[in-house]
Write an enzyme that holds these catalytic residues in place. Structure first.
Site, PDB file in Angstrom:
ATOM      1  N   ASN A 555     -48.400 -42.488  16.999  1.00  0.00           N
ATOM      2  CA  ASN A 555     -48.377 -42.893  15.600  1.00  0.00           C
ATOM      3  C   ASN A 555     -48.768 -41.705  14.733  1.00  0.00           C
ATOM      4  OD1 ASN A 555     -48.326 -44.323  13.235  1.00  0.00           O
ATOM      5  ND2 ASN A 555     -50.259 -45.408  13.582  1.00  0.00           N
ATOM      6  N   ARG A 606     -44.279 -36.436  -9.310  1.00  0.00           N
ATOM      7  CA  ARG A 606     -45.716 -36.204  -9.340  1.00  0.00           C
ATOM      8  C   ARG A 606     -45.968 -34.795  -9.886  1.00  0.00           C
ATOM      9  NH1 ARG A 606     -45.456 -40.880  -8.873  1.00  0.00           N
ATOM     10  NH2 ARG A 606     -46.440 -42.240  -7.309  1.00  0.00           N
ATOM     11  N   ASN A 663     -52.012 -38.568   6.167  1.00  0.00           N
ATOM     12  CA  ASN A 663     -51.551 -38.578   4.774  1.00  0.00           C
ATOM     13  C   ASN A 663     -50.880 -37.225   4.500  1.00  0.00           C
ATOM     14  OD1 ASN A 663     -51.262 -39.075   1.987  1.00  0.00           O
ATOM     15  ND2 ASN A 663     -53.220 -40.169   1.896  1.00  0.00           N
ATOM     16  N   ASP A 666     -45.496 -35.733   2.765  1.00  0.00           N
ATOM     17  CA  ASP A 666     -44.540 -35.453   1.697  1.00  0.00           C
ATOM     18  C   ASP A 666     -44.965 -34.240   0.874  1.00  0.00           C
ATOM     19  OD1 ASP A 666     -46.749 -36.819   0.822  1.00  0.00           O
ATOM     20  OD2 ASP A 666     -45.665 -38.155  -0.534  1.00  0.00           O
TER      21      ASP A 666
END
Length: 741
Positions: A555, A606, A663, A666
């Site tokens: 994962n 962003r 996290n 991206d």
């Protein structure tokens, strides 16, 4: 008993507001009309929120549909696959791969010829060139003309040549063939009452009439040379008892220029309910057998293609049997260019002898769709008008009584159509009808007191219903055919792969995700990156495109960008499984990516700025006027370029940071793109709407926004130390297409 107020006192009371008059009928109708017009205008503008750039202009289909043409290739006429399945790419037009349709009315219009659809295409092979002749309908004259296009790369791309044959009557079905080294065309000219043969003077642009073959209004006619004779097959609509689809007539001779001899069995027809005899394309010979292409069931426009094997073709006998014929067709309904119907196929063997090429027309909407939508829309408008009048009567603003003078007899001299007794009988019936209507009106007129709380609630509810009905009616009339079509570049369409990453707790999201996005026009495949838990069985996911579940060993968010050699398209749309947006939003983003394939094209901008760098949301970015990152949880990219960057040696430390924080994968990709370029590496596309479905399922990864942003700010600090700064701020509304506002 108290006396009634004097007129002067009553007027004074009205002026002081002690007595309230109900609004006048004119004021009520004006207010209702203004409200409904505002609702209709607002809804129609909402439906066209984003403009279509001139480069992606789409021609407007007419009542006959929005027909276009697609190319199919195969090892045989019975194994044809759409051109996109062959993985043929064209950098000119940013098509990786090229996808159907390959010819649309938009390309014909761009060539300077008004067109509302392209249908009934025929191929003509000449050396390495492939010519396509087709019917194009001129929306100005409402007449069919014959246009042509040419391909020098085996049908991948087409150059429009424009209209090559235009008569004073409707032309269609341009059947082209050779005879004694000359090229002939036999278009349908049934509106002129005959079937004509034209010869090419300057192929393919100039034709002259060679002769009138038959003085009969034949439709969908073909000529074929078989077993030493020429055979003409067509449907003769002038024959006694002829039906539009179920009969053909046959003529024969030893030359297509000689007088034609009628077949002994004319009219020839099929008796099966599901069969059709009318031609639907060029007959072809395969393995020594003759096959005839017919239109499927569904009236003049047809709904599919049928193929018949001709077992006997003689001057006194004809026999054919239907054979299985299936072409791989998208099941995306109106979002597919041929989702509703097809009624024409021309298939021929390429000169190499290895492949067969077929060209088929298709329409995304059924026959009469525009008329159907207009009818429903105006019926809903009629219901709205009736509700407005009834509501006005209920609250007492509209008089519910019809004047009785409408039924009184007139004494002036009348024509002799009716005698006196008949006239008075009709007046009596009309008077009775008006009286009954007035009785009904007296029962409802003024039944609701709009001054009371209950009455006002009733009026508000009715007005809301009227607004909803007005919006629905406006949608039917002005909302288009309901298709979310792709945006071509230089007349070329393409496809992309949709990739999402998920795990077992989000299966509910995944099922909705796959079912919705599989219907988007340009989605070729869906890849599900399964990070944790038991993956779903293939049958659990309802999809009209292939779905592949890629089960990962561990994962990790890095799995999102794993190099995958099984992806068949250059473009990948990375999309979180909890984001739902319209297919049109995806199509607009895909078009922008095709224009900038070296960039990341995303829907969530962003901004990273400050010292130390801070992660800022879209609202802050808009306040500052620009952005320098886009979230890759909803972004297009070149997977070969992006995934290679992500798994390069220089990104190894960054991937470790992603795993440590669970996290920021991206953000890392944004840095890797910025590190390799001095110009902007991101583009923003504003979605019409987007829903975060994780709010309903309760399995959002970043439920604590403040903590989530804090972690991402830490990532920014670490990545900037390793990879340098991001690119300069990209301003909103700077691209010029109106999609980045």
């Amino acid at each position: 008993m108290a006396s009634s107020p004097r007129p002067a006192a009553t007027a004074a009371a009205h002026r002081r507001g002690l007595i309230q008059r109900p609004p006048s009928a004119q004021a009520y109708l004006s207010a209702a009309a203004a409200l409904l017009v505002l609702a209709a205008v607002a809804f129609s503008r909402a439906g066209h929120r984003f403009p279509h750039p001139p480069a992606t202009r789409r021609c407007r289909p007419d009542a006959e549909g929005s027909w276009s043409a697609g190319v199919f290739l195969g090892d045989s006429p019975f194994s044809l696959e759409p051109i996109e399945h062959w993985g043929i790419s064209k950098a000119d037009g940013a098509a990786w791969p090229v996808a159907n349709p390959v010819v649309t009315c938009a390309e014909v219009e761009d060539a300077g010829f008004p067109s509302s659809f392209v249908a009934k295409p025929f191929l003509f092979l000449q050396g390495d060139a492939i010519y396509m002749f087709f019917e194009t309908k001129n929306p100005i004259t409402s007449q069919g003309d014959i246009a042509a296009a040419v391909s020098e790369d085996a049908g991948v791309t087409w150059q429009q040549l424009g209209v090559v044959l235009d008569e004073e009557w409707h032309l269609s079905y341009p059947y082209v063939f050779t005879y004694k080294n000359k090229v002939y065309m036999m278009p349908e000219s049934s509106k002129n009452g005959d079937i004509r043969l034209y010869r090419a003077l300057d192929f393919p642009l100039k034709w002259e009439l060679e002769k009138v073959l038959l003085e009969k209004p034949l439709v969908d006619s073909v000529i074929i040379n078989f077993q030493g004779s020429y055979w003409l097959l067509g449907t003769d609509l002038s024959s006694y008892g002829a039906k539009r689809n179920r009969e053909i007539s046959i003529w024969y001779n030893n030359s297509p220029l000689s007088p034609w001899i009628p077949h002994k069995q004319n009219l020839i027809h099929n008796t099966g309910k599901m069969l059709s005899t009318r031609n639907g394309g060029r007959p072809f010979i395969y393995n020594g057998n003759l096959y005839r292409v017919g239109k499927g069931q569904g009236g003049g426009s047809g709904h599919g293609i049928q193929v018949f094997k001709v077992e006997i073709l003689k001057s006194n006998e004809y026999k054919e049997v239907e054979v299985p014929f299936v072409i791989n067709k998208q099941l995306k309904g109106r979002n597919a260019w041929n989702g509703a119907r097809s009624h024409h196929l021309d298939v021929q063997q390429l000169p190499s002898g290895k492949l067969w090429i077929g060209v088929m027309d298709g329409d995304r909407v059924p026959s009469g769709d525009s008329v159907h939508r207009l009818t429903i829309g105006y019926m809903i408008y009629g219901v709205v008008l009736i509700l407005v009048l009834v509501t006005g009567g209920l609250i007492g603003t509209i008089n519910c009584s019809l004047p009785l003078r409408w039924s009184l007899p007139h004494t002036e001299k009348r024509s002799g159509l009716f005698n006196v007794e008949q006239r008075f009988f009709l007046y009596h019936k009309l008077s009775s009808l008006i009286s009954n209507l007035n009785k009904l009106g007296s029962l409802i007129c003024g039944r609701i007191n709009y001054r009371t709380c209950k009455g006002r609630v009733y009026v508000v509810v009715v007005m809301l219903i009227l607004v909803v009905l007005t919006c629905v009616g406006t949608h039917y009339i002005y909302g288009g055919n309901g298709a979310e079509e792709p945006y071509p570049i230089k007349g070329k369409h393409s496809q992309f792969t949709l990739l999402t990453m998920t795990y077992d707790a989000r299966l509910w999201n995944l099922k909705m995700f796959v079912e919705h996005y599989s219907n988007c026009a340009s989605v070729r495949d869906i890849v599900v990156v399964w990070n944790k838990g038991q993956p779903p069985a293939q049958g659990e996911l309802k999809s009209v495109v292939p779905v592949r579940i890629r089960v990962e060993d561990r994962n990790s968010l890095n799995n999102r960008f794993n190099i995958d050699s099984e992806i068949k398209t250059k473009a990948v749309m990375e999309l979180d499984d909890d984001i739902m947006m319209t297919c049109d939003d995806l199509e607009r983003g895909f078009k922008v990516w095709r224009e900038h394939p070296d960039r990341i094209i995303g829907y969530y901008p962003r901004l990273s700025e400050g010292s130390p760098l801070e992660y800022r949301n879209e609202r802050y970015a808009r306040q500052q006027g620009g952005y320098n990152m886009v979230l890759t949880g909803a972004a297009f990219m070149d997977h070969g370029l992006a995934f290679k960057k992500y798994w390069s040696k220089e990104a190894e430390v960054g991937r470790q940071i992603v795993d440590s924080f669970f996290n920021c994968e991206d953000i890392l990709l944004n840095f890797l793109f910025a590190n390799a370029s001095l110009t902007s590496t991101v583009e923003y596309v504003k979605p019409a709407w987007a829903i975060d479905m994780s709010k309903f399922s309760g399995v959002a990864i970043s439920r604590n926004t403040q903590a989530h942003y804090h972690v991402r700010s830490k990532c920014l600090a670490k990545f900037s130390e390793i990879y340098g700064n991001l690119t300069a701020k990209r301003f909103f509304n700077s691209r010029g297409d109106g999609w980045d506002v």
